[in-house]
Design an enzyme around this catalytic site. Structure first.
Site, PDB file in Angstrom:
ATOM      1  N   CYS A 110     -30.490   6.896  18.882  1.00  0.00           N
ATOM      2  CA  CYS A 110     -29.705   8.141  17.856  1.00  0.00           C
ATOM      3  C   CYS A 110     -30.986   8.465  16.908  1.00  0.00           C
ATOM      4  O   CYS A 110     -30.947   9.612  16.211  1.00  0.00           O
ATOM      5  CB  CYS A 110     -28.577   7.497  17.241  1.00  0.00           C
ATOM      6  SG  CYS A 110     -28.737   5.587  16.501  1.00  0.00           S
ATOM      7  N   GLU A 146     -20.968   5.992  13.411  1.00  0.00           N
ATOM      8  CA  GLU A 146     -21.758   6.470  13.667  1.00  0.00           C
ATOM      9  C   GLU A 146     -22.294   7.003  14.773  1.00  0.00           C
ATOM     10  O   GLU A 146     -22.330   6.357  15.628  1.00  0.00           O
ATOM     11  CB  GLU A 146     -22.563   4.184  13.900  1.00  0.00           C
ATOM     12  CG  GLU A 146     -22.558   4.035  12.664  1.00  0.00           C
ATOM     13  CD  GLU A 146     -23.272   4.057  11.251  1.00  0.00           C
ATOM     14  OE1 GLU A 146     -24.510   4.436  12.053  1.00  0.00           O
ATOM     15  OE2 GLU A 146     -23.369   3.916  10.608  1.00  0.00           O
TER      16      GLU A 146
HETATM   17  P1  NAD Z   1     -19.995   8.139  24.409  1.00  0.00           P
HETATM   18  O1  NAD Z   1     -19.231   8.517  22.934  1.00  0.00           O
HETATM   19  O2  NAD Z   1     -19.713   8.994  25.752  1.00  0.00           O
HETATM   20  O3  NAD Z   1     -19.719   6.592  24.263  1.00  0.00           O
HETATM   21  C1  NAD Z   1     -19.806   5.610  23.468  1.00  0.00           C
HETATM   22  C2  NAD Z   1     -18.297   4.700  23.776  1.00  0.00           C
HETATM   23  O4  NAD Z   1     -17.054   5.704  23.137  1.00  0.00           O
HETATM   24  C3  NAD Z   1     -18.058   3.823  24.677  1.00  0.00           C
HETATM   25  O5  NAD Z   1     -17.481   3.313  24.059  1.00  0.00           O
HETATM   26  C4  NAD Z   1     -17.630   5.028  25.377  1.00  0.00           C
HETATM   27  O6  NAD Z   1     -17.169   4.147  26.693  1.00  0.00           O
HETATM   28  C5  NAD Z   1     -16.665   4.885  24.639  1.00  0.00           C
HETATM   29  N1  NAD Z   1     -15.892   6.476  25.187  1.00  0.00           N
HETATM   30  C6  NAD Z   1     -16.768   7.657  25.881  1.00  0.00           C
HETATM   31  N2  NAD Z   1     -16.062   8.284  26.068  1.00  0.00           N
HETATM   32  C7  NAD Z   1     -14.466   7.972  25.504  1.00  0.00           C
HETATM   33  C8  NAD Z   1     -13.303   9.022  24.755  1.00  0.00           C
HETATM   34  N3  NAD Z   1     -12.928  10.228  25.401  1.00  0.00           N
HETATM   35  N4  NAD Z   1     -12.500   8.213  24.448  1.00  0.00           N
HETATM   36  C9  NAD Z   1     -12.320   7.276  23.880  1.00  0.00           C
HETATM   37  N5  NAD Z   1     -14.147   6.316  24.231  1.00  0.00           N
HETATM   38  C10 NAD Z   1     -14.620   7.179  24.963  1.00  0.00           C
HETATM   39  O7  NAD Z   1     -21.570   7.941  23.440  1.00  0.00           O
HETATM   40  P2  NAD Z   1     -23.364   7.654  25.017  1.00  0.00           P
HETATM   41  O8  NAD Z   1     -23.145   8.664  25.351  1.00  0.00           O
HETATM   42  O9  NAD Z   1     -22.979   6.403  25.458  1.00  0.00           O
HETATM   43  O10 NAD Z   1     -23.969   7.489  23.576  1.00  0.00           O
HETATM   44  C11 NAD Z   1     -25.035   7.528  23.398  1.00  0.00           C
HETATM   45  C12 NAD Z   1     -24.603   8.785  22.027  1.00  0.00           C
HETATM   46  O11 NAD Z   1     -24.144   7.185  20.409  1.00  0.00           O
HETATM   47  C13 NAD Z   1     -25.638   9.567  21.141  1.00  0.00           C
HETATM   48  O12 NAD Z   1     -24.981  10.919  20.629  1.00  0.00           O
HETATM   49  C14 NAD Z   1     -26.376   9.101  20.264  1.00  0.00           C
HETATM   50  O13 NAD Z   1     -26.739   9.804  18.877  1.00  0.00           O
HETATM   51  C15 NAD Z   1     -25.086   7.666  19.391  1.00  0.00           C
HETATM   52  N6  NAD Z   1     -25.804   6.876  18.684  1.00  0.00           N
HETATM   53  C16 NAD Z   1     -25.560   6.533  17.663  1.00  0.00           C
HETATM   54  C17 NAD Z   1     -25.857   5.694  16.957  1.00  0.00           C
HETATM   55  C18 NAD Z   1     -26.110   5.465  15.196  1.00  0.00           C
HETATM   56  O14 NAD Z   1     -25.877   4.520  14.598  1.00  0.00           O
HETATM   57  N7  NAD Z   1     -25.577   7.026  14.702  1.00  0.00           N
HETATM   58  C19 NAD Z   1     -26.263   4.262  17.703  1.00  0.00           C
HETATM   59  C20 NAD Z   1     -26.413   4.037  19.003  1.00  0.00           C
HETATM   60  C21 NAD Z   1     -26.050   5.582  19.448  1.00  0.00           C
END
Ligand code: NAD
Length: 485
Positions: free
Chosen positions: A289, A255
């Site tokens: 999102c 997602e």
């Molecule tokens: P992110 O991808 O940086 O982090 C999300 C998760 O991944 C966290 O648990 C984080 O600790 C982990 N993470 C971060 N870097 C990582 C790596 N290198 N390897 C493995 N895991 C890692 O995202 P964010 O900036 O925290 O969240 C916002 C994003 O989430 C936005 O792009 C938003 O659109 C998306 N989002 C999507 C939905 C959906 O339903 N499609 C819902 C909510 C948020």
């Protein structure tokens, strides 16, 4: 009379029925985005912690997956009741860590309760099929069974409900789970796990890890114990984890980010539509999102719409989410603040006009002004990259074909919205826009019983609704003859 709450819980990992604190582990600070102050220290999982969580998920799987769906339902329903009882205290901590206004944090917890309740019920309807047999001696069926232990990763913008969407669906399906939430917002996820345990979930069926994200995810995904990956977060990290999952031939639900267009046709009440757009755009400071992030408004009403949107943006009460009356809190972290400023500066340098906002508020915490921009060139980064901040670019269009092409001119395809009173325009938009979550004259946050299925870079697979539960089930075909030979 309101109750005064303090920051919840000692921040801990939960592994194999045991809470593990900071002793002997590296720690990370958890920051209040409204003040920049440290709320507490979060323990980071060691390799041993990760391996223990994997072993616990494996050990708990046979009994949990073989428990009847009705027994799982009872435990999940009890957890939902406990969360309801603890709602105000959890909401307080959620606001402290995430920054959103308290009423929004309470609303998020209401959706956690709805999600768990719905998944608990739906788990009892994981029906298979009986096929017309190829011979009268045969019974041929498909059965749905829990896919196996799940690794789940969630971000900080809706920390509790995004975790609940994965955990409740997986547990209802009979899977065990290792959950890795965002390190920025641990408390509500700790409380989610606590509620399930207090409700009678067997120890080991749900573990909770924080740590260095890339290390934790890599070790979990590479482990033969894990049979399914579910991730909510950015496109960049999603792509990385999907690649790791593919190398292991493991199914992965992704997602990911969105860049939702909003098309406003010339047959609407401009003031009412601008008010609705402002309310949804600036919710959670734009860190959603499904948030509208590109406004395409018909030439004849574009200037008026932009002015009305700017007036609503200016009128918003921005501040600490715990202060009564505040409508928009800070951004969640320093990275988001810098990203917001960089996107606005880029647009401005390319000739955009700033109708309101455009910069950080003060120097304490991570507040950014609700911002409305016009006259952006198509090359502006804001029109290509997910903004995830309270910045609204307004562009104009002349024809329906033109605006559908503009709406689809994105690598992402999560949500899309249109405002019109004409049925033909609404139908054409719904049919041709590339998005998994479409709103016509309405904005709807994620629902427990509806699937979100992002197109293009916005995702892989589905979460929510019966489709979301199916992601944790494996369909097997059984052909049984009444004769042994
Ligand atoms: P992110 O991808 O940086 O982090 C999300 C998760 O991944 C966290 O648990 C984080 O600790 C982990 N993470 C971060 N870097 C990582 C790596 N290198 N390897 C493995 N895991 C890692 O995202 P964010 O900036 O925290 O969240 C916002 C994003 O989430 C936005 O792009 C938003 O659109 C998306 N989002 C999507 C939905 C959906 O339903 N499609 C819902 C909510 C948020």
């Amino acid at each position: 009379m309101s109750t005064v709450h303090s920051y919840l819980s000692s921040l801990s990992l939960h592994i194999a029925g045991e809470w593990r604190g900071i002793s002997g582990r590296d720690t990370l600070p958890v920051i209040n985005p409204a003040t920049g102050a440290e709320l507490g220290r979060l323990p980071m999982a060691t390799e041993r912690d990760i391996d223990d969580a994997l072993a616990a998920a494996q050990a708990a799987f046979p009994a949990w997956s073989q428990a009847s769906a009705w027994e799982r339902d009872r435990i999940l329903q009890r957890a939902a009741v406990l969360i309801h009882e603890r709602r105000d205290a959890i909401a307080h901590s959620l606001t402290l860590e995430n920054g959103k206004p308290l009423a929004d944090a309470q609303g998020e917890i209401d959706r956690v309760i709805e999600t768990i309740t719905w998944c608990a019920e739906e788990g009892k309807r994981a029906y298979g099929r009986v096929l017309p047999p190829r011979s009268h001696r045969l019974t041929q069926t498909t059965l749905k069974r829990a896919i196996g232990p799940v690794a789940a990763f969630v971000p900080w913008n809706f920390p509790m409900v995004l975790a609940a969407r994965k955990v409740a669906a997986a547990l209802a399906a009979g899977c065990t789970v290792v959950l890795k939430p965002a390190e920025e917002t641990p408390a509500s996820c700790i409380e989610l796990v606590r509620a399930f345990l207090d409700a009678g979930l067997p120890p080991g069926a749900l573990s909770l890890l924080f740590g260095v994200p890339a290390q934790v995810s890599q070790r979990l995904i590479a482990s033969p114990v894990i049979r399914k990956i579910s991730f909510t977060g950015s496109v960049a990290v999603g792509r990385l984890l999907a690649t790791q999952a593919a190398q292991q031939l493991k199914p992965a639900t992704m997602e990911l980010g969105g860049h939702a267009p909003v098309v406003v046709f010339d047959d609407v009440d401009v003031d009412k539509v601008a008010a609705a757009c402002a309310a949804f755009k600036f919710r959670n400071a734009g860190q959603v999102c499904l948030s509208p992030s590109r406004f395409y408004v018909h030439d004849s009403i574009a200037e008026r719409f932009a002015q009305r949107l700017a007036a609503h943006a200016q009128a918003l009460q921005v501040g600490d989410g715990l202060t009564p009356g505040v409508q928009m809190g800070p951004l969640n972290n320093e990275r988001r603040l810098q990203a917001a400023q960089a996107l606005v500066d880029d647009a401005r340098a390319a000739g955009a006009r700033v109708l309101t906002g455009g910069q950080r508020i003060g120097t304490q915490g991570f507040f950014f002004q609700p911002t409305v921009l016009t006259q952006l060139p198509a090359s502006a980064r804001l029109l290509k990259e997910e903004p995830f901040c309270p910045v609204a670019p307004v562009m104009s269009f002349a024809t329906l074909d033109e605006v559908i092409a503009l709406a689809n001119d994105s690598d992402m395809g999560l949500a899309a919205y249109a405002f019109t009173n004409r049925l033909d325009r609404a139908a054409e938009f719904s049919e041709r826009v590339e998005a998994g979550w479409i709103g016509i004259n309405s904005f709807t946050p994620a629902l427990a019983d509806a699937p979100i299925a992002g197109m293009k870079d916005s995702g892989l697979g589905m979460e929510g609704g019966p489709e979301g539960l199916d992601a944790y089930l494996h369909s097997r075909f059984v052909s049984q003859s009444s004769l042994a030979t």
